[in-house]
Write a protein that holds these residues in place. Structure first.
Motif, short mmCIF file in Angstrom:
data_model
loop_
_atom_site.label_atom_id
_atom_site.label_comp_id
_atom_site.label_asym_id
_atom_site.label_seq_id
_atom_site.Cartn_x
_atom_site.Cartn_y
_atom_site.Cartn_z
N LYS A 1 -9.07 -1.37 5.52
CA LYS A 1 -9.36 -0.56 6.46
C LYS A 1 -8.56 -0.75 7.49
CE LYS A 1 -12.79 1.13 9.69
NZ LYS A 1 -14.03 1.43 9.62
N LEU A 2 -8.77 -2.39 7.60
CA LEU A 2 -7.94 -2.65 9.12
C LEU A 2 -6.38 -2.76 9.04
CD1 LEU A 2 -10.12 -6.39 9.80
CD2 LEU A 2 -9.49 -3.89 11.08
N ILE A 3 -5.69 -2.76 7.98
CA ILE A 3 -4.32 -3.12 7.82
C ILE A 3 -3.80 -1.59 7.58
CG2 ILE A 3 -2.74 -3.33 5.58
CD1 ILE A 3 -4.20 -6.28 4.88
N LEU A 4 -4.55 -0.77 7.46
CA LEU A 4 -4.19 0.95 7.00
C LEU A 4 -4.07 0.81 8.50
CD1 LEU A 4 -5.34 1.92 3.75
CD2 LEU A 4 -2.85 1.58 5.03
N GLN A 5 -5.10 0.86 9.21
CA GLN A 5 -5.14 0.71 11.03
C GLN A 5 -4.03 0.94 11.72
OE1 GLN A 5 -9.16 0.00 12.21
NE2 GLN A 5 -10.66 1.77 12.05
N ASN A 6 -3.74 -0.35 11.43
CA ASN A 6 -2.66 -1.16 12.33
C ASN A 6 -1.42 -0.22 11.61
OD1 ASN A 6 -0.14 -3.33 11.87
ND2 ASN A 6 -0.81 -3.31 13.47
N ALA A 7 -1.15 -0.27 10.37
CA ALA A 7 -0.19 0.90 10.14
C ALA A 7 0.18 2.50 11.03
CB ALA A 7 0.01 1.18 8.46
N GLU A 8 -0.97 2.79 10.93
CA GLU A 8 -1.35 3.70 12.15
C GLU A 8 -1.06 4.02 13.14
OE1 GLU A 8 -4.98 6.00 11.45
OE2 GLU A 8 -4.42 7.88 12.04
N GLU B 1 4.14 8.07 2.70
CA GLU B 1 2.15 7.29 1.92
C GLU B 1 2.79 5.95 2.05
OE1 GLU B 1 1.39 9.21 -1.52
OE2 GLU B 1 -0.98 7.62 -1.23
N VAL B 2 1.85 5.52 2.89
CA VAL B 2 1.38 4.19 3.10
C VAL B 2 1.12 3.50 2.15
CG1 VAL B 2 1.60 2.19 5.39
CG2 VAL B 2 2.32 4.22 5.83
N LEU B 3 0.58 2.57 1.23
CA LEU B 3 -0.24 2.13 0.35
C LEU B 3 -0.88 0.62 0.63
CD1 LEU B 3 -1.54 3.18 -2.72
CD2 LEU B 3 0.37 2.32 -3.63
N TYR B 4 -1.89 0.94 0.37
CA TYR B 4 -2.10 -0.88 0.12
C TYR B 4 -3.26 -0.82 -0.29
CZ TYR B 4 -4.57 -5.18 1.54
OH TYR B 4 -5.58 -6.24 0.92
N SER C 1 8.96 -3.09 7.08
CA SER C 1 9.13 -2.38 6.31
C SER C 1 8.58 -1.27 7.07
CB SER C 1 7.69 -2.64 5.60
OG SER C 1 8.44 -3.76 4.37
N TYR C 2 7.60 -1.29 8.13
CA TYR C 2 7.26 -0.12 8.76
C TYR C 2 8.31 0.39 9.58
CZ TYR C 2 2.44 -1.52 7.97
OH TYR C 2 1.19 -2.37 7.67
N GLN C 3 9.20 -0.69 10.60
CA GLN C 3 9.75 -0.24 10.94
C GLN C 3 10.77 0.64 10.57
OE1 GLN C 3 10.68 -3.81 12.64
NE2 GLN C 3 10.72 -2.69 14.49
N TYR C 4 11.63 -0.15 9.40
CA TYR C 4 12.67 1.13 8.37
C TYR C 4 12.31 1.87 7.53
CZ TYR C 4 15.68 -3.50 8.15
OH TYR C 4 16.75 -4.30 8.61
N ALA C 5 10.94 2.40 7.20
CA ALA C 5 10.54 3.21 7.32
C ALA C 5 10.09 4.44 8.13
CB ALA C 5 8.95 3.24 6.71
N ALA C 6 10.35 4.18 9.39
CA ALA C 6 10.47 4.85 10.83
C ALA C 6 11.31 5.17 10.97
CB ALA C 6 9.14 4.11 11.31
N TRP C 7 12.38 4.12 10.79
CA TRP C 7 13.88 4.72 10.82
C TRP C 7 14.32 5.88 9.67
CZ3 TRP C 7 19.31 4.44 8.91
CH2 TRP C 7 19.57 3.64 9.66
N LEU C 8 14.02 5.31 8.73
CA LEU C 8 14.96 6.57 7.78
C LEU C 8 14.08 7.55 7.35
CD1 LEU C 8 15.25 3.55 5.24
CD2 LEU C 8 17.22 5.39 5.83
N ALA C 9 12.77 7.82 7.59
CA ALA C 9 11.68 8.50 7.26
C ALA C 9 12.52 10.18 7.87
CB ALA C 9 10.77 8.80 8.16
N PHE D 1 1.00 2.16 14.74
CA PHE D 1 2.75 1.55 14.98
C PHE D 1 2.92 2.56 14.16
CE2 PHE D 1 6.61 1.98 12.57
CZ PHE D 1 7.05 0.97 13.36
N PHE D 2 2.81 3.39 13.68
CA PHE D 2 2.83 5.02 13.28
C PHE D 2 3.66 6.50 14.03
CE2 PHE D 2 3.67 3.03 8.80
CZ PHE D 2 5.49 3.36 8.69
N ILE D 3 2.04 6.03 15.09
CA ILE D 3 2.02 7.19 15.96
C ILE D 3 2.24 6.50 17.44
CG2 ILE D 3 0.09 7.50 18.18
CD1 ILE D 3 -1.68 7.10 15.25
N THR D 4 2.66 4.59 17.59
CA THR D 4 3.26 4.36 19.12
C THR D 4 4.94 5.29 18.68
OG1 THR D 4 3.17 2.29 18.29
CG2 THR D 4 1.75 3.01 20.00
N SER D 5 5.44 4.75 17.42
CA SER D 5 6.83 5.16 16.78
C SER D 5 7.58 6.19 16.62
CB SER D 5 7.31 4.60 15.35
OG SER D 5 6.47 2.89 15.86
#
Length: 287
Positions: free
Chosen positions: A83-90, A33-36, A17-25, A92-96
């Motif tokens: 916190k860990l899940i959102l840090q992982n997502a963050e 907005e990443v929601l957990y 999902s992160y990859q598709y969001a980064a591709w589409l945005a 990903f998006f920084i490196t993308s």
């Protein structure tokens, strides 16, 4: 600016999902907005009722204190997990290279929280399975159908593996949800210049009733620059669509979430559910 709401639970499907969001945005000029959502039930212990009559006042008080301590500990662990899940997502998006991303932790129920968060978004993205995907590989995620049923926005249900989108299939039956899907395609810059397939599944060979719907869709698509490849194929919708996706190497399937049924407001259509279960590509659903 448009907005994408990305629902995550940190599972392997969320990574796609992160990859598709980064591709589409960037193609939609959209913020993310990443929601957990921490399910509030996971931090509830057994009921803290009055057991003094069965186990005595002192024992009841001791048990109650232990349950309260356990509840607090579960809340701490859930907070740390979020916190860990959102840090992982963050990360990903920084490196993308995607910078306009907001990260939100909420406690409650995802379905109940959805209306609050979806009000300002244009698209919802979520994986078709969640944390228990490894144990129930043939089933959809526990929240998926309820989210699709509750949401008024398009829902992109992602597959396990990401692949860039270049070929789109719109399964078109002329219904309102399909008309919304076509309008979304025509208005969104994300899908311009892609190969668009319009497929209508007829109940039997020579079904002429399906032709006017498809012709209308083709004319509309051409007005916005698409050169759609149009097909009417008879047979069972699930098999026809699945075979077409595989034969044409489609990357994204778009379809209405509901069939023309009197119970369409209660459950998603059987064709939709079957396609979600079996599909190896993302499915974009419209109500």
């Amino acid at each position: 600016m448009k907005r994408i709401l990305l629902c995550t639970d940190g599972s392997s499907f969320s990574q796609s999902s992160y990859q598709y969001a980064a591709w589409l945005a960037p193609r939609m000029t959209a913020a993310i907005e990443v929601l957990y959502v921490t399910d509030i039930r996971t931090q509830k212990t057994a009921g803290t009722g009055d057991w003094s009559g069965s186990i005595g006042i002192d024992a009841s008080k001791e048990l109650l204190n232990k349950l309260v301590d356990l509840e607090h500990e579960k809340a701490k662990l859930n907070h740390q997990k979020a916190k860990l899940i959102l840090q992982n997502a963050e990360h990903f998006f920084i490196t993308s290279g995607v910078s306009d991303v907001k990260f939100t932790h909420h406690t409650g129920f995802l379905v109940d929280s959805l209306h609050e968060f979806e009000a300002q978004v244009d698209l919802i993205i979520l994986g078709k399975r969640g944390e228990n995907a490894e144990f129930a590989s043939g089933h959809l995620g526990a929240n998926l159908e309820r989210v699709i049923h509750s949401s008024h926005k398009p829902c992109l249900v992602t597959s396990h593996n990401f692949q860039p989108i270049s070929k789109i299939l719109l399964a078109y039956d002329g219904g309102k949800s399909c008309q919304k899907a076509l309008q979304f395609l025509m208005e969104s810059p994300a899908f311009k210049d892609m190969e668009l397939h319009l497929l209508t599944v007829a109940k039997k060979q020579g079904d002429e009733a399906a032709m006017p719907h498809l012709q209308t869709a083709e004319i509309k698509a051409r007005t916005t620059g698409f050169a759609p490849i149009c097909q009417i194929i008879h047979g069972e919708a699930e098999k026809v669509i699945a075979n077409y996706v595989e034969a044409q190497n489609i990357n994204l399937l778009i379809m209405g979430a509901y069939a023309h049924s009197r119970i369409r407001h209660l459950v998603i259509g059987s064709t939709t559910a079957q396609m979600l279960r079996s599909s190896h590509i993302p499915v974009l659903l419209f109500r």
